[in-house]
Design a protein around this motif. Structure first.
Motif, mmCIF file in Angstrom:
data_model
loop_
_atom_site.group_PDB
_atom_site.id
_atom_site.type_symbol
_atom_site.label_atom_id
_atom_site.label_comp_id
_atom_site.label_asym_id
_atom_site.label_seq_id
_atom_site.Cartn_x
_atom_site.Cartn_y
_atom_site.Cartn_z
ATOM 1 N N ARG A 171 -1.508 -6.733 10.788
ATOM 2 C CA ARG A 171 -0.382 -7.338 10.064
ATOM 3 C C ARG A 171 -0.632 -7.323 8.555
ATOM 4 N NH1 ARG A 171 3.218 -9.773 13.370
ATOM 5 N NH2 ARG A 171 2.548 -10.255 15.516
ATOM 6 N N THR A 172 -1.888 -7.585 8.166
ATOM 7 C CA THR A 172 -2.184 -7.609 6.730
ATOM 8 C C THR A 172 -1.994 -6.233 6.102
ATOM 9 O OG1 THR A 172 -4.532 -7.295 7.225
ATOM 10 C CG2 THR A 172 -3.767 -9.560 6.920
ATOM 11 N N TYR A 173 -2.350 -5.182 6.843
ATOM 12 C CA TYR A 173 -2.186 -3.831 6.310
ATOM 13 C C TYR A 173 -0.701 -3.494 6.168
ATOM 14 C CZ TYR A 173 -2.381 1.219 5.773
ATOM 15 O OH TYR A 173 -2.211 2.502 5.311
ATOM 16 N N LEU A 174 0.094 -3.867 7.177
ATOM 17 C CA LEU A 174 1.529 -3.580 7.122
ATOM 18 C C LEU A 174 2.177 -4.308 5.944
ATOM 19 C CD1 LEU A 174 2.428 -3.717 10.920
ATOM 20 C CD2 LEU A 174 2.172 -1.693 9.482
ATOM 21 N N GLU A 175 1.759 -5.530 5.708
ATOM 22 C CA GLU A 175 2.295 -6.272 4.565
ATOM 23 C C GLU A 175 1.906 -5.601 3.250
ATOM 24 O OE1 GLU A 175 0.778 -10.197 5.028
ATOM 25 O OE2 GLU A 175 1.988 -10.655 6.814
ATOM 26 N N ARG A 176 0.691 -5.092 3.204
ATOM 27 C CA ARG A 176 0.202 -4.484 1.971
ATOM 28 C C ARG A 176 0.954 -3.211 1.597
ATOM 29 N NH1 ARG A 176 -4.874 -4.385 3.215
ATOM 30 N NH2 ARG A 176 -5.290 -2.172 3.492
ATOM 31 N N ILE A 177 1.370 -2.425 2.607
ATOM 32 C CA ILE A 177 2.047 -1.156 2.301
ATOM 33 C C ILE A 177 3.565 -1.272 2.415
ATOM 34 C CG2 ILE A 177 0.047 0.165 3.076
ATOM 35 C CD1 ILE A 177 1.680 0.938 5.584
ATOM 36 N N GLY A 178 4.066 -2.490 2.663
ATOM 37 C CA GLY A 178 5.508 -2.683 2.716
ATOM 38 C C GLY A 178 6.136 -2.431 4.059
ATOM 39 N N GLY A 179 5.331 -2.445 5.119
ATOM 40 C CA GLY A 179 5.859 -2.314 6.471
ATOM 41 C C GLY A 179 6.054 -0.873 6.919
ATOM 42 N N ILE A 180 6.116 -0.708 8.237
ATOM 43 C CA ILE A 180 6.403 0.602 8.841
ATOM 44 C C ILE A 180 7.510 0.378 9.860
ATOM 45 C CG2 ILE A 180 5.514 2.479 10.279
ATOM 46 C CD1 ILE A 180 2.781 2.043 9.076
ATOM 47 N N ASP A 181 8.716 0.795 9.499
ATOM 48 C CA ASP A 181 9.864 0.593 10.372
ATOM 49 C C ASP A 181 10.341 1.881 11.025
ATOM 50 O OD1 ASP A 181 10.063 -2.208 9.730
ATOM 51 O OD2 ASP A 181 10.877 -1.620 7.787
ATOM 52 N N THR A 182 10.090 3.002 10.386
ATOM 53 C CA THR A 182 10.523 4.295 10.921
ATOM 54 C C THR A 182 9.338 5.249 10.952
ATOM 55 O OG1 THR A 182 11.070 5.269 8.767
ATOM 56 C CG2 THR A 182 12.783 3.936 9.849
ATOM 57 N N LEU A 183 9.489 6.330 11.701
ATOM 58 C CA LEU A 183 8.419 7.327 11.757
ATOM 59 C C LEU A 183 8.141 7.904 10.375
ATOM 60 C CD1 LEU A 183 9.371 9.183 15.069
ATOM 61 C CD2 LEU A 183 7.342 7.787 14.673
ATOM 62 N N ALA A 184 9.173 8.052 9.566
ATOM 63 C CA ALA A 184 8.985 8.577 8.209
ATOM 64 C C ALA A 184 8.085 7.672 7.379
ATOM 65 C CB ALA A 184 10.334 8.758 7.530
#
Length: 296
Positions: A171-184
């Protein structure tokens, strides 16, 4: 000054091989594999700096040095065996030696090993660790669990299980990079690499015409790979039985739940030499291993 002595297990292997005139028969007597016995002989030859046996295909005979050294070895072993040991237990405990990958040992084998102990309390289990894809010899083990493609010539190979592979991140990594919502969005993520979990098959299932990542952190141990994910180094592929505790605690999250590699290129196999199953303790452990892990 310390006295440098030859390893006793190598001396007993040498004596048995010389007595039988056969590595295979000596290995059977010592309850080890022929390859393990050959390894012990090589260790002793390296120690003494001389050839102990002359090898001609499957036939072995003592060298001139080997014949002279055998007398010394037999005298030493006889002195050890004849020495009175009043408190020695009457019978040796049956034991099974198994070599397994560290992540399998930590997350799958040890949590279930008490079940085998309850069924066979008289059998001692000895666990050794191997590195998947690198250490491909049985060494001195009776059985080995390997994570790979299942192609191991001259060994009995039985698949234990395979399970879907999916992508995870902390979760901390996703927050740091702004999330991953799509494959792109994976383009902005660090894709952690491992020869044990290559990305290319997952890319194909996801419909991505992407090449295998060639830069960034590489970890060829599934447990360390998962630890790298937990500590926020990037996105990696993993498997349910290893990551379920971290998923339940919320430390990591599964990305794209609908995209899973149903048949990964690697699975867990138990491999062994057929002769090993003549020992009851090996046969019991093999049966338990297959029954336990084919139903998880």
């Amino acid at each position: 000054m310390a006295i440098r002595l030859p390893p006793v297990h190598a001396l007993s292997a040498f004596e048995a091989a010389a007595r039988h005139g056969s590595f295979a028969l000596a290995a059977d007597e010592l309850c080890i594999t022929p390859s393990a016995l050959s390894h012990r002989i090589r260790l002793l030859e390296e120690f003494v700096g001389e050839r102990l046996f002359l090898r001609d295909g499957r036939t072995v005979s003592l060298s001139e040095f080997g014949r002279r050294y055998l007398d010394v070895v037999r005298a030493a072993l006889r002195a050890l065996s004849d020495f009175p040991l009043p408190h020695r237990s009457a019978a040796a405990q049956p034991r099974i030696k198994i070599t397994v990958p560290p992540t399998f040992a930590r997350y799958l084998l040890l949590p279930r090993l008490a079940e085998f102990g309850a069924l066979h309390p008289d059998v001692a289990v000895e666990i050794f660790l191997s590195v998947p894809l690198y250490d491909l010899s049985l060494s001195e083990s009776d059985l080995e669990v390997r994570f790979g493609a299942g192609k191991y010539p001259d060994l009995v190979t039985e698949k234990l299980f395979e399970e879907p592979t999916f992508a995870v991140a902390s979760r901390t990594y996703l927050e740091r990079i702004g999330g991953i919502d799509t494959l792109a969005d994976l383009r902005k993520a660090a894709l952690l690499r491992s020869a044990l979990e290559p990305w290319q098959p997952w890319f194909e299932v996801a419909g991505l015409d992407w090449a295998e990542p060639s830069a960034g952190l590489r970890v060829d141990d599934l447990g360390l790979l998962l630890e790298a994910v937990r500590q926020g180094h990037g996105v990696a592929l993993t498997r349910q039985h290893f990551v379920q505790a971290m998923l339940a605690s919320g430390e990591v999250v599964q990305l794209f739940p609908d995209i899973q590699l149903k048949t990964p290129p690697h699975a867990y196999y138990v491999v062994y030499e057929q002769a090993e199953t003549s020992r009851p303790e090996v046969e019991h452990f093999l049966a338990w291993l297959k029954s336990t892990f084919r139903s998880i």
